[in-house]
Design a protein around this motif. Structure first.
Motif, short mmCIF file in Angstrom:
data_model
loop_
_atom_site.label_atom_id
_atom_site.label_comp_id
_atom_site.label_asym_id
_atom_site.label_seq_id
_atom_site.Cartn_x
_atom_site.Cartn_y
_atom_site.Cartn_z
N GLY A 88 -11.35 -29.24 -1.74
CA GLY A 88 -10.34 -29.31 -2.78
C GLY A 88 -10.63 -30.25 -3.93
O GLY A 88 -11.39 -31.21 -3.83
N PHE A 89 -10.00 -29.92 -5.04
CA PHE A 89 -10.15 -30.65 -6.30
C PHE A 89 -9.71 -32.10 -6.16
O PHE A 89 -10.36 -33.01 -6.64
CB PHE A 89 -9.33 -29.95 -7.38
CG PHE A 89 -9.22 -30.71 -8.67
CD1 PHE A 89 -10.26 -30.68 -9.57
CD2 PHE A 89 -8.09 -31.46 -8.96
CE1 PHE A 89 -10.18 -31.39 -10.76
CE2 PHE A 89 -7.99 -32.16 -10.14
CZ PHE A 89 -9.04 -32.12 -11.05
N TRP A 90 -8.59 -32.34 -5.49
CA TRP A 90 -8.03 -33.69 -5.42
C TRP A 90 -8.89 -34.62 -4.60
O TRP A 90 -8.98 -35.82 -4.89
CB TRP A 90 -6.60 -33.65 -4.88
CG TRP A 90 -5.69 -32.97 -5.84
CD1 TRP A 90 -5.11 -31.75 -5.70
CD2 TRP A 90 -5.31 -33.45 -7.13
NE1 TRP A 90 -4.38 -31.44 -6.82
CE2 TRP A 90 -4.47 -32.47 -7.71
CE3 TRP A 90 -5.56 -34.61 -7.85
CZ2 TRP A 90 -3.91 -32.62 -8.98
CZ3 TRP A 90 -5.00 -34.74 -9.11
CH2 TRP A 90 -4.19 -33.77 -9.66
N LEU A 91 -9.56 -34.10 -3.59
CA LEU A 91 -10.46 -34.96 -2.81
C LEU A 91 -11.73 -35.30 -3.59
O LEU A 91 -12.26 -36.39 -3.46
CB LEU A 91 -10.81 -34.29 -1.47
CG LEU A 91 -9.66 -34.27 -0.49
CD1 LEU A 91 -10.03 -33.50 0.75
CD2 LEU A 91 -9.24 -35.68 -0.14
N TYR A 92 -12.19 -34.37 -4.43
CA TYR A 92 -13.31 -34.69 -5.31
C TYR A 92 -12.89 -35.78 -6.29
O TYR A 92 -13.66 -36.67 -6.62
CB TYR A 92 -13.79 -33.47 -6.08
CG TYR A 92 -14.60 -32.51 -5.28
CD1 TYR A 92 -15.82 -32.87 -4.75
CD2 TYR A 92 -14.14 -31.22 -5.04
CE1 TYR A 92 -16.58 -31.99 -4.00
CE2 TYR A 92 -14.88 -30.33 -4.30
CZ TYR A 92 -16.10 -30.71 -3.79
OH TYR A 92 -16.84 -29.84 -3.05
N LEU A 93 -11.68 -35.69 -6.76
CA LEU A 93 -11.17 -36.69 -7.70
C LEU A 93 -11.00 -38.05 -7.04
O LEU A 93 -11.34 -39.08 -7.62
CB LEU A 93 -9.83 -36.21 -8.29
CG LEU A 93 -9.21 -37.07 -9.37
CD1 LEU A 93 -10.10 -37.07 -10.61
CD2 LEU A 93 -7.83 -36.54 -9.73
N LEU A 94 -10.49 -38.09 -5.82
CA LEU A 94 -10.27 -39.35 -5.12
C LEU A 94 -11.54 -40.01 -4.64
O LEU A 94 -11.64 -41.22 -4.56
CB LEU A 94 -9.32 -39.14 -3.95
CG LEU A 94 -7.87 -38.85 -4.31
CD1 LEU A 94 -7.09 -38.50 -3.05
CD2 LEU A 94 -7.25 -40.01 -5.02
#
Length: 95
Positions: A88-94
Motif C-alpha cells: 500500500g501507498f501509505w506504508l511506502y509513505l510512512l
C-alpha cells in the motif's frame, strides 16, 4: 565499507520495527536484513540521480518531491527483494 554496514543495520532495524508495528510490512528476519542492504545500496547509488532528476519539481513544490523520491527508493527495494512485502501507498509513505 563500514558506513554501508552501519546503514544496513540501521535500515534493517527500521524495517524490523515497522514490520512489528504495521501489519502491511512482512518478511522473515533474513529478508528484512537483505532489504536493509538493498535499501542502503539503492540510497547510495540511485538516490542522488533521482534527487537530481526531481530537482526542478522539488524547487517548485517546496520539497514535497523529496517524499516521492523516498517512496520510490523503498518501492525499488520492495521489488528487488521479493520476499519482503510492503503493501500500500501509505506504508511506502510512512517507511
Amino acid at each position: 565499507m563500514k558506513r554501508l554496514i552501519l546503514r544496513t543495520i540501521i535500515y534493517f532495524a527500521i524495517l524490523w520495527i515497522f514490520s512489528v508495528i504495521f501489519a502491511g510490512i512482512s518478511g522473515r528476519v533474513e529478508y528484512l536484513l537483505l532489504g536493509g542492504l538493498v535499501l542502503a545500496v539503492v540510497n547510495k547509488l540511485l538516490r542522488p540521480v533521482l534527487n537530481a532528476l526531481a530537482l526542478p519539481i522539488n524547487i517548485i513544490s517546496l520539497g514535497i518531491a523529496s517524499v516521492f523520491v523516498n517512496m520510490l527508493t523503498i518501492y525499488i527495494t520492495d521489488r528487488i527483494v521479493n520476499q519482503l512485502t510492503i503493501d500500500g501507498f501509505w506504508l511506502y509513505l510512512l517507511t
